[in-house]
Design a protein around this motif. Structure first.
Motif, PDB file in Angstrom:
ATOM      1  N   PHE A   1       0.834  -1.194   0.000  1.00 48.57           N
ATOM      2  CA  PHE A   1       0.000   0.000   0.000  1.00 48.57           C
ATOM      3  C   PHE A   1       0.874   1.251   0.000  1.00 48.57           C
ATOM      4  O   PHE A   1       1.893   1.319   0.694  1.00 48.57           O
TER       5      PHE A   1
ATOM      6  N   ASN B   1      -9.787  -0.436   1.693  1.00 46.17           N
ATOM      7  CA  ASN B   1      -8.382  -0.851   1.720  1.00 46.17           C
ATOM      8  C   ASN B   1      -7.884  -1.217   3.117  1.00 46.17           C
ATOM      9  O   ASN B   1      -7.109  -2.178   3.260  1.00 46.17           O
TER      10      ASN B   1
ATOM     11  N   ASN C   1      -2.786   0.347  -4.744  1.00 45.26           N
ATOM     12  CA  ASN C   1      -3.663   0.631  -3.610  1.00 45.26           C
ATOM     13  C   ASN C   1      -3.090   1.717  -2.712  1.00 45.26           C
ATOM     14  O   ASN C   1      -1.894   1.722  -2.400  1.00 45.26           O
TER      15      ASN C   1
ATOM     16  N   LYS D   1     -12.888   3.842  -0.848  1.00 49.60           N
ATOM     17  CA  LYS D   1     -11.965   2.707  -0.993  1.00 49.60           C
ATOM     18  C   LYS D   1     -10.727   2.897  -0.118  1.00 49.60           C
ATOM     19  O   LYS D   1     -10.292   1.965   0.579  1.00 49.60           O
ATOM     20  N   THR D   2     -10.164   4.096  -0.114  1.00 42.54           N
ATOM     21  CA  THR D   2      -8.917   4.357   0.611  1.00 42.54           C
ATOM     22  C   THR D   2      -9.107   4.335   2.115  1.00 42.54           C
ATOM     23  O   THR D   2      -8.255   3.824   2.858  1.00 42.54           O
TER      24      THR D   2
END
Length: 223
Positions: A143, A209, A169, A204-205
């Motif tokens: 990440f 994630n 990501n 998402k972040t």
């Protein structure tokens, strides 16, 4: 729901003890926090043991996932893969590498060395990340950090644009050194929006994630 995978205590250059930082994060509404004090090869055993012990206490006492980790900082690039491997063997659930931020003289090659290791989970504040580095992050499942910390956040927009181009990501972290650095949900969303993320990318972040990272850590520990 707040997730933060980059923080520091009095074991390196932070202001709070491990348990006090976790307690204050819990009071702040955190779901999970990783304690990732700065380490080099010489300090790995001592720091990981102290962090792991206090994180275990915190998980038993409070409803928060306290994750023992480290941030490999100013480790020569050639030594990063071995340091990351040792950190995991010594009990760190999470390994962060201090990336090539614009505001510190981090050795060139640090980003790529971190992204070549299967034991690294997050490349923190990677600075002027290259397309090749973003591609390595995507291939390795590492990440890339969007940072809320002053100075390190200067390249958030560049990191986002480069990661988006490749499909790597992102994760948003505070790099907390004191209580005032801890995230709130509104501030985390503002930092992400300031980096250029769309509403869907923010979701998402900040939420999807982190679950993927936690699942990855659990899977790695089960092996």
């Amino acid at each position: 729901m707040l997730y933060d995978f980059h923080s520091h205590t009095i074991l390196s250059d932070g202001e709070l003890s491990v348990l006090e930082l976790i307690s204050r994060a819990y009071s702040n509404g955190y779901t999970a926090i990783a304690i990732t004090d700065h380490v080099g090869l010489g300090s790995l055993p001592r720091v990981i043991q102290e962090i792991a012990t206090d994180c275990s206490v915190a998980r038993k006492q409070w409803n928060i996932l306290a994750i023992p980790g480290v941030e490999l900082t100013y480790v020569p690039p050639a030594d990063i893969p071995e340091a990351a491997r040792q950190a995991k063997e010594l009990g760190a659930w999470l390994v962060v590498v201090h990336g090539e931020t614009l505001v510190e003289p981090v050795p060139k090659g640090t980003n790529q060395a971190a992204l070549s290791s299967p034991h690294v989970d997050i490349l923190a504040h990677p600075g002027l990340l290259s397309i090749e580095e973003a591609r390595s992050a995507s291939q390795q499942g590492i990440f890339l950090e969007i940072s809320s910390r002053s100075g390190h956040s200067l390249t958030n927009g560049h990191v986002y644009q480069t990661a988006r181009h490749i499909g790597a990501n992102l994760i948003l972290n505070s790099d907390t050194h004191r209580e005032a650095d801890l995230l709130t949900e509104s501030f985390a969303q503002a930092v992400a929006r300031g980096a250029g993320l769309s509403d869907e990318e923010i979701k998402k972040t900040l939420y999807i994630n982190p679950h993927q990272l936690i699942d990855k850590l659990a899977s790695s520990r089960a092996k």
